[in-house]
Every structure is written in C-alpha cells, then in structure tokens.
Enzyme design. Sequence first.
Site, PDB file in Angstrom:
ATOM      1  N   SER A 142      57.215  40.151  39.115  1.00  0.00           N
ATOM      2  CA  SER A 142      57.464  41.239  38.163  1.00  0.00           C
ATOM      3  C   SER A 142      58.967  41.381  37.963  1.00  0.00           C
ATOM      4  CB  SER A 142      56.900  42.554  38.705  1.00  0.00           C
ATOM      5  OG  SER A 142      57.334  43.625  37.887  1.00  0.00           O
ATOM      6  N   TYR A 153      55.441  48.602  45.437  1.00  0.00           N
ATOM      7  CA  TYR A 153      55.060  47.544  44.490  1.00  0.00           C
ATOM      8  C   TYR A 153      56.231  46.585  44.253  1.00  0.00           C
ATOM      9  CZ  TYR A 153      53.768  45.341  40.046  1.00  0.00           C
ATOM     10  OH  TYR A 153      53.495  44.430  39.046  1.00  0.00           O
ATOM     11  N   LYS A 157      56.764  42.499  45.323  1.00  0.00           N
ATOM     12  CA  LYS A 157      57.057  41.397  44.401  1.00  0.00           C
ATOM     13  C   LYS A 157      58.312  40.642  44.836  1.00  0.00           C
ATOM     14  CE  LYS A 157      53.529  41.865  41.664  1.00  0.00           C
ATOM     15  NZ  LYS A 157      52.464  40.856  41.647  1.00  0.00           N
TER      16      LYS A 157
HETATM   17  N1  LIG Z   1      50.907  44.626  33.351  1.00  0.00           N
HETATM   18  C1  LIG Z   1      52.228  44.532  33.522  1.00  0.00           C
HETATM   19  O1  LIG Z   1      53.030  45.115  32.803  1.00  0.00           O
HETATM   20  C2  LIG Z   1      52.761  43.653  34.620  1.00  0.00           C
HETATM   21  C3  LIG Z   1      54.153  43.490  34.703  1.00  0.00           C
HETATM   22  C4  LIG Z   1      54.670  42.660  35.690  1.00  0.00           C
HETATM   23  C5  LIG Z   1      53.817  42.019  36.552  1.00  0.00           C
HETATM   24  N2  LIG Z   1      52.462  42.210  36.458  1.00  0.00           N
HETATM   25  C6  LIG Z   1      51.599  41.498  37.392  1.00  0.00           C
HETATM   26  O2  LIG Z   1      50.595  40.793  36.670  1.00  0.00           O
HETATM   27  C7  LIG Z   1      49.442  40.656  37.502  1.00  0.00           C
HETATM   28  C8  LIG Z   1      48.205  41.113  36.764  1.00  0.00           C
HETATM   29  O3  LIG Z   1      48.402  42.453  36.390  1.00  0.00           O
HETATM   30  P1  LIG Z   1      47.512  43.179  35.280  1.00  0.00           P
HETATM   31  O4  LIG Z   1      48.417  44.059  34.530  1.00  0.00           O
HETATM   32  O5  LIG Z   1      46.672  42.211  34.563  1.00  0.00           O
HETATM   33  O6  LIG Z   1      46.583  44.106  36.217  1.00  0.00           O
HETATM   34  P2  LIG Z   1      45.157  44.785  35.921  1.00  0.00           P
HETATM   35  O7  LIG Z   1      44.876  44.818  34.475  1.00  0.00           O
HETATM   36  O8  LIG Z   1      45.170  46.050  36.692  1.00  0.00           O
HETATM   37  O9  LIG Z   1      44.104  43.758  36.590  1.00  0.00           O
HETATM   38  C9  LIG Z   1      44.129  43.604  37.971  1.00  0.00           C
HETATM   39  C10 LIG Z   1      43.231  42.480  38.391  1.00  0.00           C
HETATM   40  O10 LIG Z   1      43.344  42.338  39.819  1.00  0.00           O
HETATM   41  C11 LIG Z   1      42.086  42.602  40.423  1.00  0.00           C
HETATM   42  N3  LIG Z   1      42.268  43.431  41.607  1.00  0.00           N
HETATM   43  C12 LIG Z   1      42.802  44.667  41.677  1.00  0.00           C
HETATM   44  N4  LIG Z   1      42.764  45.135  42.925  1.00  0.00           N
HETATM   45  C13 LIG Z   1      42.154  44.182  43.663  1.00  0.00           C
HETATM   46  C14 LIG Z   1      41.771  44.082  45.027  1.00  0.00           C
HETATM   47  N5  LIG Z   1      42.003  45.069  45.896  1.00  0.00           N
HETATM   48  N6  LIG Z   1      41.159  42.957  45.436  1.00  0.00           N
HETATM   49  C15 LIG Z   1      40.885  41.959  44.561  1.00  0.00           C
HETATM   50  N7  LIG Z   1      41.233  41.986  43.264  1.00  0.00           N
HETATM   51  C16 LIG Z   1      41.848  43.089  42.809  1.00  0.00           C
HETATM   52  C17 LIG Z   1      41.253  43.345  39.393  1.00  0.00           C
HETATM   53  O11 LIG Z   1      39.875  43.096  39.645  1.00  0.00           O
HETATM   54  P3  LIG Z   1      38.724  44.194  39.238  1.00  0.00           P
HETATM   55  O12 LIG Z   1      38.552  44.063  37.751  1.00  0.00           O
HETATM   56  O13 LIG Z   1      37.537  43.775  39.995  1.00  0.00           O
HETATM   57  O14 LIG Z   1      39.274  45.529  39.629  1.00  0.00           O
HETATM   58  C18 LIG Z   1      41.751  42.723  38.097  1.00  0.00           C
HETATM   59  O15 LIG Z   1      41.122  41.501  37.857  1.00  0.00           O
HETATM   60  C19 LIG Z   1      49.738  41.439  38.781  1.00  0.00           C
HETATM   61  O16 LIG Z   1      50.244  40.565  39.766  1.00  0.00           O
HETATM   62  C20 LIG Z   1      50.845  42.399  38.341  1.00  0.00           C
HETATM   63  O17 LIG Z   1      51.636  42.816  39.411  1.00  0.00           O
HETATM   64  C21 LIG Z   1      51.912  43.014  35.508  1.00  0.00           C
END
Ligand SMILES: NC(=O)c1ccc[n+]([C@@H]2O[C@H](COP(=O)([O-])OP(=O)(O)OC[C@H]3O[C@@H](n4cnc5c(N)ncnc54)[C@H](OP(=O)(O)O)[C@@H]3O)[C@@H](O)[C@H]2O)c1
Length: 231
Positions: A142, A153, A157
């Site tokens: 991130s 968080y 990262k």
């Molecule tokens: N969105 C952003 O702006 C952003 C920015 C920088 C980095 N990131 C990174 O990008 C990645 C994906 O983020 P996202 O925004 O797509 O998140 P998201 O929409 O919240 O999706 C999270 C995913 O992780 C799974 N998950 C959550 N908690 C879990 C647990 N305890 N055990 C197993 N699986 C779990 C969820 O499964 P379920 O559907 O079963 O809950 C879902 O598939 C992450 O590493 C995040 O840190 C995101």
Amino acid sequence: MKKTLEGKWALVTGSSRGIGRQIAIGLAELQCNVIVHGRELEHTHETLEIVQQKGVDALAVGAALDSEAGVAKLIAAVEGKEIDILYNNAAINCSSTPVFEFDQATWQKIFQVNVFAVTQLCNAFGPGMKSRNWGRIVNVSSGICDQPNLAPYSVSKAAIDKLTRDLAFEFKDTAVRVNAIDPGWIRTDLGGPDAWESVDTVLPGMLAPVLVADKGANGEYFQAQQFRFFE
Ligand SMILES: NC(=O)c1ccc[n+]([C@@H]2O[C@H](COP(=O)([O-])OP(=O)(O)OC[C@H]3O[C@@H](n4cnc5c(N)ncnc54)[C@H](OP(=O)(O)O)[C@@H]3O)[C@@H](O)[C@H]2O)c1
C-alpha cells in the site's frame, strides 16, 4: 505477441471481491488456471463463475486467514497442486483510532492476516517454486503514508515490503521472482467510497509483477496505476 500463462496455477488470496477479483480475472484472461479464495466458500462463487467463463480451470477455497489453523486449511485444500503464482492479496484494515490507543489485540489481528498468513503461505509454496525453478510471488502492499490513525495496517504493509526484499534475495539465483505492488487508492470495501479510482483500474497493472521476465524485477515495488495507459 500477447503474453500467456497457459497451464500455470495461481492462488489469489482474497479474490472473492475487490482487487483480488480483478487479479483473478486478469490472470484467467491470460489463460492462467486460478484458485479463488475468500473467508467462506459461499463468498467465492461469483468470482469463480467469472473466471471459469474465461475457459480456464479454477477451484475455490474458503478459509479465514486470521489464525495459523485457518491458513493451514487453505494450504491443505490445495495440496497436490503445484502453485506457480502466489498472489498474496487478502488483507484487513483497522478502524481509524488515535495512534496511542490501538490495543494489542488489534495489532495482532492485523499482523496475523496481513503478515503472518503471508509468511505461512510463502513457507508452504516458495520451496516448491524454488525446486521447480519457476514461480512468481506478488505481495500486495500500500502507498499509505502519514496516517498514524491506521498505524497497524500501514506498519503491516511496511513489513510486507521488507519481507518481499528478503525473499527476493533468497530467490536471486532462480527464475522465481517476488515483488510487491501498490494497487492505488481504490473504491472497494477496504478502500471506501471516497477512494480516487474504480476497481477496474488495477488492471493491467496488477499483472505486471507476474509477467516479469525470469531474470527481471525481483524485490521491487510496483505501482499498478502507472500501467493504466501502457497496455
Ligand atoms: N482498496 C484500496 O484502496 C487499497 C489500497 C492499497 C492497498 N490495498 C490492498 O489491496 C488488497 C485488496 O484490498 P481490497 O480493497 O480489494 O479489499 P476488500 O475489498 O476488503 O477485499 C478483501 C478480500 O480479502 C478477503 N479477506 C478479508 N479478511 C480475510 C480474512 N480474515 N481471511 C481471509 N480472507 C480475508 C475477503 O474475503 P471475504 O469476501 O470472504 O470477506 C476479500 O476477498 C489488500 O492487500 C489491501 O491492503 C487496497
């Protein structure tokens, strides 16, 4: 010539929704077979269906990564499959809190899902990649900075970035490449509704660390949004 990952198997953690779903779709479009993952099997159905429509082999696993046993369940579910690409995407965020008020349980929970699960998965699949002399590990990082109110968080990262560089050194004389990538600030459940970019903008960038050459980038930090206009 379009690159292809035909015949390879990728495990994409957290691909039931959000950015992980886009990664799974992008890989399937390159003819890569995909293991879709979410906390519960029911959460994976929609992504699994989309991926299968791309004509690749796919399976789905439900396993919570918030305990060592949960991660072991995921590893056991794919036993016998040679994982060529491990995409460590699943992660959780914490609620905004004054930095000195985060309790130990919060730090531990965030580190379990965002860091310890990743190390456990790398331990399970990294040695196989090394012995077969091919593999790609991608750790989703991130660009978060200056937000002490989300310290568990953001520090998790930072740990991922350091782990990526250590693993890269371990693999330096092989055709296994390990890199980190920042997807950008994306409107997902984790990113929230005010984020700058829609979820589809993570492609094609999120595929870049998978498509590096065998002697290419290793231990580097990619930014998915930089690839948007260069397909
Ligand atoms: N969105 C952003 O702006 C952003 C920015 C920088 C980095 N990131 C990174 O990008 C990645 C994906 O983020 P996202 O925004 O797509 O998140 P998201 O929409 O919240 O999706 C999270 C995913 O992780 C799974 N998950 C959550 N908690 C879990 C647990 N305890 N055990 C197993 N699986 C779990 C969820 O499964 P379920 O559907 O079963 O809950 C879902 O598939 C992450 O590493 C995040 O840190 C995101």
